[in-house]
Design an enzyme around this catalytic site. Structure first.
Site, PDB file in Angstrom:
ATOM      1  N   LYS A  14       0.873  -1.189   0.000  1.00 56.40           N
ATOM      2  CA  LYS A  14       0.000   0.000   0.000  1.00 56.40           C
ATOM      3  C   LYS A  14       0.895   1.219   0.000  1.00 56.40           C
ATOM      4  O   LYS A  14       2.009   1.168   0.509  1.00 56.40           O
ATOM      5  CB  LYS A  14      -0.866   0.023   1.273  1.00 56.40           C
ATOM      6  CG  LYS A  14      -2.124   0.825   1.118  1.00 56.40           C
ATOM      7  CD  LYS A  14      -3.224  -0.011   0.518  1.00 56.40           C
ATOM      8  CE  LYS A  14      -4.460   0.780   0.207  1.00 56.40           C
ATOM      9  NZ  LYS A  14      -5.583  -0.118  -0.140  1.00 56.40           N
ATOM     10  N   ASP A  36      -7.213   4.073  -4.334  1.00 58.44           N
ATOM     11  CA  ASP A  36      -7.799   3.907  -2.995  1.00 58.44           C
ATOM     12  C   ASP A  36      -8.408   5.276  -2.683  1.00 58.44           C
ATOM     13  O   ASP A  36      -8.707   6.039  -3.624  1.00 58.44           O
ATOM     14  CB  ASP A  36      -6.724   3.497  -1.971  1.00 58.44           C
ATOM     15  CG  ASP A  36      -7.323   2.993  -0.658  1.00 58.44           C
ATOM     16  OD1 ASP A  36      -7.780   1.831  -0.610  1.00 58.44           O
ATOM     17  OD2 ASP A  36      -7.374   3.764   0.323  1.00 58.44           O
TER      18      ASP A  36
HETATM   19  P1  NDP Z   1     -13.051   7.425  -2.450  1.00 54.62           P
HETATM   20  O1  NDP Z   1     -11.993   8.454  -2.237  1.00 54.62           O
HETATM   21  O2  NDP Z   1     -13.619   7.230  -3.784  1.00 54.62           O
HETATM   22  O3  NDP Z   1     -14.259   7.681  -1.438  1.00 54.62           O
HETATM   23  C1  NDP Z   1     -14.047   7.740  -0.074  1.00 54.62           C
HETATM   24  C2  NDP Z   1     -15.366   8.066   0.602  1.00 54.62           C
HETATM   25  O4  NDP Z   1     -15.219   7.940   2.009  1.00 54.62           O
HETATM   26  C3  NDP Z   1     -15.809   9.486   0.363  1.00 54.62           C
HETATM   27  O5  NDP Z   1     -17.202   9.567   0.416  1.00 54.62           O
HETATM   28  C4  NDP Z   1     -15.172  10.229   1.539  1.00 54.62           C
HETATM   29  O6  NDP Z   1     -15.817  11.427   1.872  1.00 54.62           O
HETATM   30  C5  NDP Z   1     -15.339   9.219   2.645  1.00 54.62           C
HETATM   31  N1  NDP Z   1     -14.246   9.359   3.606  1.00 54.62           N
HETATM   32  C6  NDP Z   1     -12.923   9.273   3.369  1.00 54.62           C
HETATM   33  N2  NDP Z   1     -12.215   9.495   4.479  1.00 54.62           N
HETATM   34  C7  NDP Z   1     -13.136   9.724   5.433  1.00 54.62           C
HETATM   35  C8  NDP Z   1     -13.038  10.031   6.803  1.00 54.62           C
HETATM   36  N3  NDP Z   1     -11.844  10.121   7.418  1.00 54.62           N
HETATM   37  N4  NDP Z   1     -14.202  10.180   7.497  1.00 54.62           N
HETATM   38  C9  NDP Z   1     -15.407  10.092   6.884  1.00 54.62           C
HETATM   39  N5  NDP Z   1     -15.554   9.819   5.570  1.00 54.62           N
HETATM   40  C10 NDP Z   1     -14.432   9.639   4.884  1.00 54.62           C
HETATM   41  O7  NDP Z   1     -12.409   6.075  -1.888  1.00 54.62           O
HETATM   42  P2  NDP Z   1     -12.877   4.558  -2.159  1.00 54.62           P
HETATM   43  O8  NDP Z   1     -14.341   4.508  -2.335  1.00 54.62           O
HETATM   44  O9  NDP Z   1     -11.990   4.006  -3.194  1.00 54.62           O
HETATM   45  O10 NDP Z   1     -12.471   3.861  -0.785  1.00 54.62           O
HETATM   46  C11 NDP Z   1     -13.390   3.712   0.307  1.00 54.62           C
HETATM   47  C12 NDP Z   1     -12.899   2.596   1.211  1.00 54.62           C
HETATM   48  O11 NDP Z   1     -12.871   1.362   0.462  1.00 54.62           O
HETATM   49  C13 NDP Z   1     -11.504   2.742   1.789  1.00 54.62           C
HETATM   50  O12 NDP Z   1     -11.464   2.149   3.063  1.00 54.62           O
HETATM   51  C14 NDP Z   1     -10.631   1.930   0.835  1.00 54.62           C
HETATM   52  O13 NDP Z   1      -9.437   1.503   1.444  1.00 54.62           O
HETATM   53  C15 NDP Z   1     -11.573   0.776   0.560  1.00 54.62           C
HETATM   54  N6  NDP Z   1     -11.323  -0.008  -0.656  1.00 54.62           N
HETATM   55  C16 NDP Z   1     -11.215   0.595  -1.878  1.00 54.62           C
HETATM   56  C17 NDP Z   1     -11.020  -0.180  -3.004  1.00 54.62           C
HETATM   57  C18 NDP Z   1     -10.964   0.403  -4.373  1.00 54.62           C
HETATM   58  O14 NDP Z   1     -10.826  -0.350  -5.329  1.00 54.62           O
HETATM   59  N7  NDP Z   1     -11.072   1.714  -4.541  1.00 54.62           N
HETATM   60  C19 NDP Z   1     -10.867  -1.630  -2.922  1.00 54.62           C
HETATM   61  C20 NDP Z   1     -11.074  -2.175  -1.595  1.00 54.62           C
HETATM   62  C21 NDP Z   1     -11.276  -1.369  -0.522  1.00 54.62           C
HETATM   63  P3  NDP Z   1     -15.235  12.831   1.340  1.00 54.62           P
HETATM   64  O15 NDP Z   1     -15.635  12.885  -0.106  1.00 54.62           O
HETATM   65  O16 NDP Z   1     -15.914  13.835   2.189  1.00 54.62           O
HETATM   66  O17 NDP Z   1     -13.746  12.791   1.537  1.00 54.62           O
HETATM   67  O1  2IT Z   2      -7.860  -1.882  -0.637  1.00 52.02           O
HETATM   68  C1  2IT Z   2      -7.826  -2.365  -1.795  1.00 52.02           C
HETATM   69  O2  2IT Z   2      -7.955  -3.575  -1.998  1.00 52.02           O
HETATM   70  C2  2IT Z   2      -7.647  -1.432  -2.912  1.00 52.02           C
HETATM   71  N1  2IT Z   2      -7.592  -0.229  -2.689  1.00 52.02           N
HETATM   72  C3  2IT Z   2      -7.499  -1.964  -4.302  1.00 52.02           C
HETATM   73  C4  2IT Z   2      -6.076  -2.369  -4.556  1.00 52.02           C
HETATM   74  C5  2IT Z   2      -5.767  -2.781  -5.969  1.00 52.02           C
HETATM   75  O3  2IT Z   2      -4.582  -3.033  -6.215  1.00 52.02           O
HETATM   76  O4  2IT Z   2      -6.655  -2.872  -6.825  1.00 52.02           O
END
Ligand code: NDP
Ligand code: 2IT
Length: 446
Positions: free
Chosen positions: A124, A164
């Site tokens: 990461k 992420d």
């Molecule tokens: P995005 O940046 O697209 O969205 C994040 C969302 O979470 C936004 O709505 C944001 O609000 C909110 N958020 C972020 N930080 C905080 C905080 N500290 N407190 C409250 N709300 C918060 O990220 P993703 O959707 O990609 O990721 C969301 C989660 O999913 C994370 O935990 C990530 O690690 C996990 N994940 C992502 C994957 C991927 O492929 N993208 C794969 C697997 C897991 P705001 O807009 O106000 O910042």
């Molecule tokens: O937390 C996760 O699994 C991700 N943000 C996706 C990682 C990836 O390499 O697609």
């Protein structure tokens, strides 16, 4: 191996890293029994080699903002473990990023990637740079400066980043472009790329869709499905929006979404029109949820609040960030009849919340199992890049749903208790760990 001793040692050596300690404690307490059935693991000191990352790259990123001011941020890549494949994992840009958070995420990623059945190690990276409010050109200059430092440590067979929090298609495009310029090679060195330059269909949707597929498998063990169920979702980014889209497609009612400013509540479920607006607002207009009631006054906005205590739901899918659902939230969910929790985010439930869910014997899927569809589809993007072919959306989606089914089956295999209850935390941790452990044993002391 004793979890308490290993943890005490890690806390002594790496103080002030609470998220990292939290993630390690959860995994070690699940695998302790199985680990201790293998004296050879202890002889090879597998546990320390598995808990401490292979290496951490940290650097300063200097860039120039639109006003001409020189700015600095920290950049990191935690290469945790490459026993079963090249380092693989997302990059997070958020003001809160620090080494504790990236170490927890890289540690989790190692077991998650193992669960996908694909050949990917765990990593990461990220920066305390916040993309919020920055212009496109500022984002581009930052991404270029970040990769100017990191590129030597990356590569299609070495370490393959993706998105992420705060990193989506735009940021991956800028980073991939600069990596290509530095290496003068066009390879599958990033995933989550644009479709015109090697990205995979369904990768943007994959984490959210995959979580819905995992949930379907869990519900099926009780003879249930998503149709008509009230689903509380947190977040409104990549994971949350595609989760909501699929839940609605499958006949569920999305009763909440949120961002870091507050929550939108729709007690009867969002209409398609309301959801489409939120999707546009958050994905393309980079807007804030407080703007939603201007367009739909019937929707409630709760400033500064998370959804869990605001609305009744059958199913909760926390999809924003770590530790966003605590013990008090868990009590409220359980009191309101919530019977399934499937985590889109990484470690969104605090240890107290996790214990309450498991004690109540509800269906509870930890992120490393339920959100593994994102990285699994990254693995499929790497496979397509290697064979220089693009698969159809149907093919990728089909493979994704098969992978989620297999991850579910692995969790049941290792997590089913004598009374029939499936402890998905235990199942996911043991299944993920065993494959990495076998590979590490076979490769000697590294
Ligand atoms: P995005 O940046 O697209 O969205 C994040 C969302 O979470 C936004 O709505 C944001 O609000 C909110 N958020 C972020 N930080 C905080 C905080 N500290 N407190 C409250 N709300 C918060 O990220 P993703 O959707 O990609 O990721 C969301 C989660 O999913 C994370 O935990 C990530 O690690 C996990 N994940 C992502 C994957 C991927 O492929 N993208 C794969 C697997 C897991 P705001 O807009 O106000 O910042
Ligand atoms: O937390 C996760 O699994 C991700 N943000 C996706 C990682 C990836 O390499 O697609």
């Amino acid at each position: 191996m004793k979890t308490t001793e290993v943890l005490a040692d890690l806390k002594r050596r790496f103080p002030n890293e609470p998220e990292y300690h939290q993630a390690v404690e959860e995994v070690l307490s699940s695998i302790e029994e199985v680990y201790n059935e293998h004296p050879e693991f202890e002889r090879y000191n597998l546990i320390e080699r598995l808990c401490v990352p292979d290496r951490i790259i940290s650097f300063r990123v200097s860039w120039v903002d639109d006003s001409g001011k020189v700015r600095t941020n920290m950049g990191y890549r935690v290469q945790h473990n490459n026993a079963i494949g090249p380092y693989k994992g997302g990059i997070r840009f958020h003001a809160s990023v620090n080494l504790s958070i990236l170490k927890f995420l890289a540690f989790e990623q190692t077991f998650k990637n193992s669960l996908t059945t694909l050949a990917m190690g765990g990593a990461k990276g990220g920066s305390d740079f916040s993309p919020r409010g920055k212009s496109d050109m500022e984002i581009m200059r930052f991404c270029q400066a970040f990769i100017a430092e990191l590129w030597r440590n990356l590569g299609a067979d070495t370490d393959v980043p993706a998105g992420d929090i705060g990193v989506g298609g735009r940021e991956v495009g800028y980073m991939f472009g600069y990596f290509k310029k530095m290496t003068r090679e066009f390879t599958g060195s990033f995933t989550g790329k644009g479709l015109s330059f090697g990205g995979s269909l369904i990768r943007p949707e994959a984490t959210g869709y995959g979580n819905c597929y995992f949930l379907q498998n869990m519900l099926a063990t009780k003879g249930l499905d998503i149709k008509g169920k009230r689903v509380a979702i947190s977040g409104s980014g990549n994971v949350a929006t595609y989760t909501a889209k699929k839940i609605m497609e499958l006949g569920g009612k999305v009763v909440s979404m949120s961002d870091s400013g507050g929550s939108i509540i729709a007690p009867d479920g969002l209409t398609q029109e309301q959801f489409d607006y939120i999707f546009e607002l958050k994905t393309y207009m980079r807007g804030r949820l407080y703007e939603v009631p201007d367009r739909f006054p019937e929707l409630e906005y709760h400033e500064g609040e998370r959804p869990w205590q605001l609305v009744k739901c059958d199913i909760a899918m926390p999809s924003a960030t770590q530790n966003e659902l605590d013990g008090v939230d868990a009590d409220a969910l359980l009191a309101n009849g919530c019977f399934a929790v499937s985590e889109g985010a990484n470690m969104p439930s605090t240890p107290s919340a996790v214990h309450k869910f498991i004690d109540a014997k509800i269906l509870y899927a930890p992120g490393k199992a339920a959100n593994a569809g994102g990285v699994a589809t990254s693995g499929l993007e790497m496979a397509q890049n290697s064979e220089r072919l693009n698969w159809s959306a149907e093919e990728v989606d089909h493979r994704l749903s098969e992978i989620m089914k297999n991850i579910h089956a692995a969790c049941v295999k290792y997590g089913k208790q004598d009374d029939g209850y499936v402890n998905y935390v235990r199942g996911a941790n043991i299944a993920g760990f065993m494959k990495v452990a076998e590979a590490m044993m076979a490769q000697g002391i590294l």
